[in-house]
Scaffold this motif. Structure first.
Motif, PDB file in Angstrom:
ATOM      1  N   MET A   1     -33.318 102.681  32.992  1.00 16.52           N
ATOM      2  CA  MET A   1     -32.766 101.389  32.607  1.00 16.52           C
ATOM      3  C   MET A   1     -33.900 100.464  32.211  1.00 16.52           C
ATOM      4  SD  MET A   1     -29.546  99.856  34.633  1.00 16.52           S
ATOM      5  CE  MET A   1     -29.232 100.861  36.043  1.00 16.52           C
ATOM      6  N   ALA A  35     -24.014  93.557  37.607  1.00 16.92           N
ATOM      7  CA  ALA A  35     -23.282  94.773  37.978  1.00 16.92           C
ATOM      8  C   ALA A  35     -22.156  95.066  36.993  1.00 16.92           C
ATOM      9  CB  ALA A  35     -22.728  94.638  39.397  1.00 16.92           C
ATOM     10  N   SER A  36     -21.478  94.017  36.519  1.00 15.98           N
ATOM     11  CA  SER A  36     -20.372  94.213  35.576  1.00 15.98           C
ATOM     12  C   SER A  36     -20.845  94.792  34.247  1.00 15.98           C
ATOM     13  CB  SER A  36     -19.624  92.895  35.343  1.00 15.98           C
ATOM     14  OG  SER A  36     -20.399  91.995  34.559  1.00 15.98           O
ATOM     15  N   LEU A  37     -22.138  94.678  33.980  1.00 11.10           N
ATOM     16  CA  LEU A  37     -22.715  95.223  32.748  1.00 11.10           C
ATOM     17  C   LEU A  37     -23.517  96.498  33.013  1.00 11.10           C
ATOM     18  CD1 LEU A  37     -23.787  91.813  31.202  1.00 11.10           C
ATOM     19  CD2 LEU A  37     -22.021  93.349  30.311  1.00 11.10           C
ATOM     20  N   GLY A  38     -23.364  97.047  34.214  1.00 12.14           N
ATOM     21  CA  GLY A  38     -24.032  98.299  34.542  1.00 12.14           C
ATOM     22  C   GLY A  38     -25.457  98.147  35.021  1.00 12.14           C
ATOM     23  N   GLY A  39     -25.839  96.941  35.442  1.00 14.71           N
ATOM     24  CA  GLY A  39     -27.214  96.700  35.867  1.00 14.71           C
ATOM     25  C   GLY A  39     -27.310  96.179  37.279  1.00 14.71           C
ATOM     26  N   LYS A  40     -28.503  95.685  37.611  1.00 14.46           N
ATOM     27  CA  LYS A  40     -28.694  95.089  38.929  1.00 14.46           C
ATOM     28  C   LYS A  40     -29.828  94.067  38.869  1.00 14.46           C
ATOM     29  CE  LYS A  40     -31.954  98.418  40.807  1.00 14.46           C
ATOM     30  NZ  LYS A  40     -32.306  99.278  41.906  1.00 14.46           N
ATOM     31  N   LEU A  59     -30.855  96.388  33.124  1.00 13.12           N
ATOM     32  CA  LEU A  59     -29.611  96.583  32.378  1.00 13.12           C
ATOM     33  C   LEU A  59     -29.752  97.870  31.581  1.00 13.12           C
ATOM     34  CD1 LEU A  59     -29.109  92.910  31.207  1.00 13.12           C
ATOM     35  CD2 LEU A  59     -27.550  94.166  32.695  1.00 13.12           C
ATOM     36  N   PRO A  60     -28.632  98.508  31.248  1.00 13.98           N
ATOM     37  CA  PRO A  60     -28.715  99.793  30.545  1.00 13.98           C
ATOM     38  C   PRO A  60     -29.428  99.729  29.195  1.00 13.98           C
ATOM     39  CG  PRO A  60     -26.505  99.447  31.397  1.00 13.98           C
ATOM     40  CD  PRO A  60     -27.259  98.174  31.602  1.00 13.98           C
ATOM     41  N   SER A  64     -26.386  95.384  26.337  1.00 14.07           N
ATOM     42  CA  SER A  64     -25.944  94.796  27.603  1.00 14.07           C
ATOM     43  C   SER A  64     -26.644  93.466  27.858  1.00 14.07           C
ATOM     44  CB  SER A  64     -26.219  95.755  28.763  1.00 14.07           C
ATOM     45  OG  SER A  64     -25.565  96.977  28.563  1.00 14.07           O
TER      46      SER A  64
END
Length: 126
Positions: A1, A35-40, A59-60, A64
């Protein structure tokens, strides 16, 4: 990521919301957004200076990151600036890649032989 630096500023309504909610609830909202976008979120700090919040997160991909910035800015209470962060290993890989570049006003491409000092000015190439 991929890693990103997100620098945010609160507008008037955003400051009022922060004062109402507090910092930990804002942190939770930012965690949820990433988190809703695939990240942290790796780190979030409220800061003094020309920014109000600094976030380092994963983020990915750039799409994103763009979606995150669009959502935040569209809400109208916060503005953000996003910067892609590169690791030392990514820079190691980047300096091994070659490319052809013709500077403005030059007739022939310029090959970079080395960097000159702290300013990053190109030093004599072929």
């Amino acid at each position: 990521m991929a890693k990103y630096l997100v620098e945010a500023n609160y507008l008037s309504k955003g400051i009022n919301g922060l004062m109402k909610e507090g910092g930990t609830r804002r942190r939770a909202a930012v965690d949820e957004l990433f988190a809703s976008l695939g990240g942290k979120v790796e780190a979030l700090y409220f800061v003094f200076g020309d920014r109000d919040v600094i976030i380092i997160g994963e983020l990915p991909d750039n799409t994103s990151a763009a979606a995150l910035a669009l959502r935040v800015n569209a809400a109208g209470v916060t503005t953000c600036k996003t910067t892609v962060l590169l690791t030392a290993q990514e820079i190691d890989h980047a300096v091994t890649r070659s490319g052809t570049y013709r500077p403005p006003g030059q007739d022939t491409p310029y090959e970079v032989a080395n960097w000159e000092g702290e300013g990053g000015h190109l030093a004599g190439g072929s």
